[in-house]
Design a protein around this motif. Structure first.
Motif, mmCIF file in Angstrom:
data_model
loop_
_atom_site.group_PDB
_atom_site.id
_atom_site.type_symbol
_atom_site.label_atom_id
_atom_site.label_comp_id
_atom_site.label_asym_id
_atom_site.label_seq_id
_atom_site.Cartn_x
_atom_site.Cartn_y
_atom_site.Cartn_z
ATOM 1 N N MET A 63 -31.391 18.464 7.310
ATOM 2 C CA MET A 63 -31.883 19.686 7.902
ATOM 3 C C MET A 63 -30.864 20.192 8.922
ATOM 4 S SD MET A 63 -35.433 20.361 9.922
ATOM 5 C CE MET A 63 -36.407 20.944 8.572
ATOM 6 N N GLN A 64 -30.520 21.445 8.846
ATOM 7 C CA GLN A 64 -29.564 22.062 9.765
ATOM 8 C C GLN A 64 -30.246 22.373 11.086
ATOM 9 O OE1 GLN A 64 -26.306 22.514 9.131
ATOM 10 N NE2 GLN A 64 -26.649 21.472 7.195
ATOM 11 N N PHE A 65 -29.452 22.478 12.154
ATOM 12 C CA PHE A 65 -29.983 22.787 13.472
ATOM 13 C C PHE A 65 -28.950 23.581 14.254
ATOM 14 C CE2 PHE A 65 -27.699 18.828 13.879
ATOM 15 C CZ PHE A 65 -26.999 18.983 15.068
ATOM 16 N N GLU A 66 -29.421 24.186 15.345
ATOM 17 C CA GLU A 66 -28.541 24.918 16.255
ATOM 18 C C GLU A 66 -28.812 24.419 17.663
ATOM 19 O OE1 GLU A 66 -27.901 29.479 17.856
ATOM 20 O OE2 GLU A 66 -29.048 29.115 16.040
ATOM 21 N N VAL A 67 -27.766 24.091 18.391
ATOM 22 C CA VAL A 67 -27.909 23.613 19.764
ATOM 23 C C VAL A 67 -28.262 24.801 20.647
ATOM 24 C CG1 VAL A 67 -26.753 22.502 21.707
ATOM 25 C CG2 VAL A 67 -26.267 21.756 19.373
ATOM 26 N N ILE A 68 -29.333 24.638 21.425
ATOM 27 C CA ILE A 68 -29.782 25.691 22.337
ATOM 28 C C ILE A 68 -29.497 25.234 23.757
ATOM 29 C CG2 ILE A 68 -31.769 26.986 23.166
ATOM 30 C CD1 ILE A 68 -33.033 26.539 20.453
ATOM 31 N N GLY A 69 -28.749 25.998 24.511
ATOM 32 C CA GLY A 69 -28.451 25.638 25.889
ATOM 33 C C GLY A 69 -27.357 24.594 25.986
ATOM 34 N N ALA A 70 -27.289 23.969 27.142
ATOM 35 C CA ALA A 70 -26.230 23.002 27.436
ATOM 36 C C ALA A 70 -26.633 21.595 27.012
ATOM 37 C CB ALA A 70 -25.916 23.023 28.926
ATOM 38 N N ILE A 71 -25.633 20.768 26.745
ATOM 39 C CA ILE A 71 -25.853 19.362 26.448
ATOM 40 C C ILE A 71 -25.822 18.600 27.773
ATOM 41 C CG2 ILE A 71 -24.937 17.321 25.294
ATOM 42 C CD1 ILE A 71 -23.749 19.190 23.183
ATOM 43 N N SER A 72 -26.882 17.839 28.047
ATOM 44 C CA SER A 72 -26.955 17.082 29.299
ATOM 45 C C SER A 72 -26.771 15.596 29.034
ATOM 46 C CB SER A 72 -28.298 17.332 29.988
ATOM 47 O OG SER A 72 -29.356 16.872 29.179
ATOM 48 N N ASP A 73 -26.581 14.843 30.094
ATOM 49 C CA ASP A 73 -26.412 13.385 30.026
ATOM 50 C C ASP A 73 -25.302 12.981 29.059
ATOM 51 O OD1 ASP A 73 -28.543 13.148 31.804
ATOM 52 O OD2 ASP A 73 -30.007 13.018 30.192
ATOM 53 N N ALA A 74 -24.234 13.768 28.998
ATOM 54 C CA ALA A 74 -23.126 13.465 28.080
ATOM 55 C C ALA A 74 -22.351 12.260 28.580
ATOM 56 C CB ALA A 74 -22.203 14.664 27.957
ATOM 57 N N GLU A 75 -22.014 11.368 27.657
ATOM 58 C CA GLU A 75 -21.210 10.207 27.995
ATOM 59 C C GLU A 75 -20.353 9.813 26.803
ATOM 60 O OE1 GLU A 75 -23.375 6.201 27.779
ATOM 61 O OE2 GLU A 75 -24.961 7.606 28.358
ATOM 62 N N THR A 76 -19.203 9.225 27.095
ATOM 63 C CA THR A 76 -18.289 8.751 26.055
ATOM 64 C C THR A 76 -18.750 7.379 25.592
ATOM 65 O OG1 THR A 76 -16.453 9.965 27.029
ATOM 66 C CG2 THR A 76 -15.894 8.161 25.545
ATOM 67 N N ILE A 77 -18.869 7.197 24.270
ATOM 68 C CA ILE A 77 -19.289 5.898 23.748
ATOM 69 C C ILE A 77 -18.151 5.180 23.031
ATOM 70 C CG2 ILE A 77 -21.736 6.410 23.660
ATOM 71 C CD1 ILE A 77 -21.484 7.124 20.746
ATOM 72 N N LEU A 106 -34.521 23.982 14.873
ATOM 73 C CA LEU A 106 -34.438 23.598 13.469
ATOM 74 C C LEU A 106 -34.539 24.821 12.575
ATOM 75 C CD1 LEU A 106 -36.801 20.515 13.672
ATOM 76 C CD2 LEU A 106 -34.335 20.588 13.980
ATOM 77 N N GLU A 107 -34.268 24.648 11.288
ATOM 78 C CA GLU A 107 -34.319 25.754 10.323
ATOM 79 C C GLU A 107 -35.682 26.425 10.293
ATOM 80 O OE1 GLU A 107 -33.193 23.741 6.733
ATOM 81 O OE2 GLU A 107 -31.166 24.553 6.844
ATOM 82 N N ASN A 108 -36.753 25.634 10.485
ATOM 83 C CA ASN A 108 -38.102 26.200 10.407
ATOM 84 C C ASN A 108 -38.541 26.859 11.712
ATOM 85 O OD1 ASN A 108 -38.643 24.055 12.062
ATOM 86 N ND2 ASN A 108 -39.976 22.985 10.628
ATOM 87 N N GLY A 109 -37.666 26.881 12.736
ATOM 88 C CA GLY A 109 -37.964 27.550 13.992
ATOM 89 C C GLY A 109 -38.452 26.633 15.095
ATOM 90 N N ASP A 110 -38.776 25.386 14.776
ATOM 91 C CA ASP A 110 -39.225 24.436 15.793
ATOM 92 C C ASP A 110 -38.089 24.131 16.760
ATOM 93 O OD1 ASP A 110 -41.647 24.286 14.540
ATOM 94 O OD2 ASP A 110 -41.303 22.318 13.624
ATOM 95 N N ILE A 111 -38.441 23.940 18.029
ATOM 96 C CA ILE A 111 -37.469 23.549 19.040
ATOM 97 C C ILE A 111 -37.824 22.142 19.489
ATOM 98 C CG2 ILE A 111 -36.573 24.013 21.346
ATOM 99 C CD1 ILE A 111 -37.060 26.981 20.798
ATOM 100 N N ARG A 112 -36.855 21.217 19.382
ATOM 101 C CA ARG A 112 -37.079 19.811 19.705
ATOM 102 C C ARG A 112 -35.968 19.311 20.608
ATOM 103 N NH1 ARG A 112 -39.639 16.656 15.302
ATOM 104 N NH2 ARG A 112 -39.840 15.144 16.989
ATOM 105 N N LEU A 113 -36.267 18.287 21.383
ATOM 106 C CA LEU A 113 -35.278 17.615 22.208
ATOM 107 C C LEU A 113 -34.669 16.500 21.366
ATOM 108 C CD1 LEU A 113 -34.151 17.591 25.110
ATOM 109 C CD2 LEU A 113 -35.824 15.805 25.623
#
Length: 77
Positions: free
Chosen positions: A1-15, A47-54
């Motif tokens: 399923m395709q998605f689009e990032v909304i807003g900023a990415i938080s808690d970013a860390e290098t793994i 998501l493609e169906n319009g749902d917004i998820r964390l």
């Protein structure tokens, strides 16, 4: 399923970085040489169906090249 990032990415860390990245030869062939890092963070995605998820996201990035191949690993809500 395709998605689009909304807003900023938080808690970013290098793994992983440099030779610790399993996909390093492929990244260099596809996008060029750079100081590659594999990172993770949290962001809202639509998501493609319009749902917004964390969701937890993983991606590769290098200075001068930017973020590439963002993947959704799991939902956090």
């Amino acid at each position: 399923m395709q998605f689009e990032v909304i807003g900023a990415i938080s808690d970013a860390e290098t793994i992983a970085r440099g030779s610790g990245i399993r996909e390093l030869p492929r990244l260099r062939r596809a996008y060029g040489a750079g100081n590659w890092r594999k990172c993770k963070g949290v962001a809202s995605v639509q998501l493609e169906n319009g749902d917004i998820r964390l969701a937890e996201l993983h991606w590769y990035e290098a200075h001068g090249i930017g973020r590439r191949e963002i993947k959704r690993k799991r939902y956090l809500d």
